[in-house]
Scaffold this motif. Structure first.
Motif, PDB file in Angstrom:
ATOM      1  N   UNK A  75       0.849  -1.182   0.000  1.00 52.89           N
ATOM      2  CA  UNK A  75       0.000   0.000   0.000  1.00 52.89           C
ATOM      3  C   UNK A  75       0.889   1.238   0.000  1.00 52.89           C
ATOM      4  N   UNK A  76       0.635   2.166  -0.901  1.00 54.46           N
ATOM      5  CA  UNK A  76       1.329   3.445  -0.918  1.00 54.46           C
ATOM      6  C   UNK A  76       0.388   4.556  -0.531  1.00 54.46           C
ATOM      7  N   UNK A  77       0.722   5.283   0.529  1.00 56.98           N
ATOM      8  CA  UNK A  77      -0.116   6.388   0.999  1.00 56.98           C
ATOM      9  C   UNK A  77       0.548   7.707   0.616  1.00 56.98           C
ATOM     10  N   UNK A  78      -0.053   8.380  -0.352  1.00 59.29           N
ATOM     11  CA  UNK A  78       0.470   9.674  -0.817  1.00 59.29           C
ATOM     12  C   UNK A  78      -0.111  10.786   0.069  1.00 59.29           C
ATOM     13  N   UNK A  79       0.648  11.186   1.064  1.00 58.06           N
ATOM     14  CA  UNK A  79       0.187  12.199   2.008  1.00 58.06           C
ATOM     15  C   UNK A  79       0.349  13.606   1.445  1.00 58.06           C
ATOM     16  N   UNK A  80      -0.598  14.483   1.800  1.00 60.47           N
ATOM     17  CA  UNK A  80      -0.450  15.897   1.525  1.00 60.47           C
ATOM     18  C   UNK A  80       0.532  16.535   2.490  1.00 60.47           C
ATOM     19  N   UNK A  81       0.636  17.850   2.444  1.00 62.25           N
ATOM     20  CA  UNK A  81       1.500  18.575   3.381  1.00 62.25           C
ATOM     21  C   UNK A  81       0.955  18.368   4.794  1.00 62.25           C
ATOM     22  N   UNK A  82       1.793  17.836   5.683  1.00 63.72           N
ATOM     23  CA  UNK A  82       1.362  17.591   7.055  1.00 63.72           C
ATOM     24  C   UNK A  82       1.158  18.901   7.818  1.00 63.72           C
ATOM     25  N   UNK A  83       0.064  18.964   8.572  1.00 69.35           N
ATOM     26  CA  UNK A  83      -0.087  20.027   9.558  1.00 69.35           C
ATOM     27  C   UNK A  83      -0.579  19.393  10.857  1.00 69.35           C
TER      28      UNK A  83
END
Length: 301
Positions: A167-175
């Motif tokens: 599984x690949x989780x493409x995260x956005x910019x973390x806040x």
């Protein structure tokens, strides 16, 4: 499930341990520094001392623990985004070489499922939002292109095997707590000090994700089919919209504006590209498959 978590004491690792623990999973968290090991234990996980860059270390740990799932959240990011160029070589080495050791050990010892942290913010969505088929911006200038090529290598790695569910989780910019984008984070400090300017039209579209929502998605990924998933919020927003709203939210002055020519002279090609060429991402697949439901951005509330 028995879960081995690499990168367990970071801004994402800590809420992920809590969510895994609350869901009844047995968590083994990898870290190197004594203070990080203490954090992992306090959160209810088993701490594992080891160095991802040491192949022997990692193979011995995976052989001994025999996890059903390995989650790779390895990063070596600086405390401030302005230092990213200096830290990027070390970050790339940890993710590619250290993560490679983790991946090969998982294959060797028949781990059933492998979950990989990826990027959802350097995708090329053309004139719209990026989806899971969208490519990374591997030809972008500076650290953007360097990072995109690293993430492309990670995507290629997890798509190369059939023996594990990957599984690949493409995260956005973390806040959120512990990140750059939070009232006490580094980005906020630079804004308060007047060190951030809006360049050109600010037409880049950004997709953010709260670290706890990212952790929720990683727990959900324990039971979904192989593939790539965009883990981003529901509010992709232009730099020209979110930057002044963010400044107001933290009580900072509105950032000054520069035209592209002045921005190029003062900050370079990469900064102009960063603020005017990025694509936001679409989370429809994650919503449908992971039951994903991210919170609203606090600076727009």
């Amino acid at each position: 499930m028995k879960v081995f978590l690499a990168g367990a004491s970071g801004a994402l690792g800590c809420p992920l341990i809590r969510r895994l623990h609350d869901a009844g999973h047995e968590v083994w968290g990898l870290a190197h520094r004594p203070e990080s090991l203490e954090i992992i234990e306090r959160l209810g996980a088993h701490s594992v001392k080891g160095d991802a860059l040491n192949q022997v270390d990692i193979f011995e740990l995976i052989e001994r623990i025999r996890p059903e799932v390995v989650i790779d959240q390895l990063t070596s990011l600086p405390t401030s985004p302005v230092d990213l160029a200096q830290r990027l070589p070390a970050d790339c080495r940890l993710r590619l070489e250290g993560g490679g050791h983790l991946f090969e050990a998982a294959r060797m010892f028949q781990v059933r499922r492998y979950i990989q942290q990826l990027s959802g913010f350097y995708l090329d969505g053309g004139t719209g939002l990026a989806n899971e088929a969208s490519p990374l911006r591997i030809n972008a200038p500076g650290t953007i292109g360097d990072s995109a090529r690293m993430y492309a290598s990670l995507e290629k790695r997890i798509s190369s095997v059939q023996s594990m569910v990957c599984i690949g989780l493409r995260y956005g910019f973390f806040y959120g707590p512990g990140t750059w984008y939070w009232p006490d984070g580094a980005f906020s400090r630079h804004l308060h000090q007047g060190e951030i300017a809006l360049i050109g039209k600010g037409s880049s579209s950004f997709s953010f994700i709260h670290v706890d929502d990212a952790a929720q998605a990683a727990v959900a990924a324990l039971t979904v089919p192989s593939g790539i998933y965009n883990i981003v919020d529901d509010q992709p927003s232009k730099m020209s919209d979110w930057l002044p709203a963010y400044a107001k939210w933290i009580g900072a002055d509105a950032p000054p504006c520069l035209d592209e020519r002045e921005g190029l002279r003062l900050s370079g090609e990469e900064s102009v590209y960063y603020q005017n060429s990025l694509s936001g991402a679409c989370n429809h697949k994650a919503r449908a498959m992971l039951g994903f439901s991210p919170r609203r951005l606090p600076w727009f509330n």
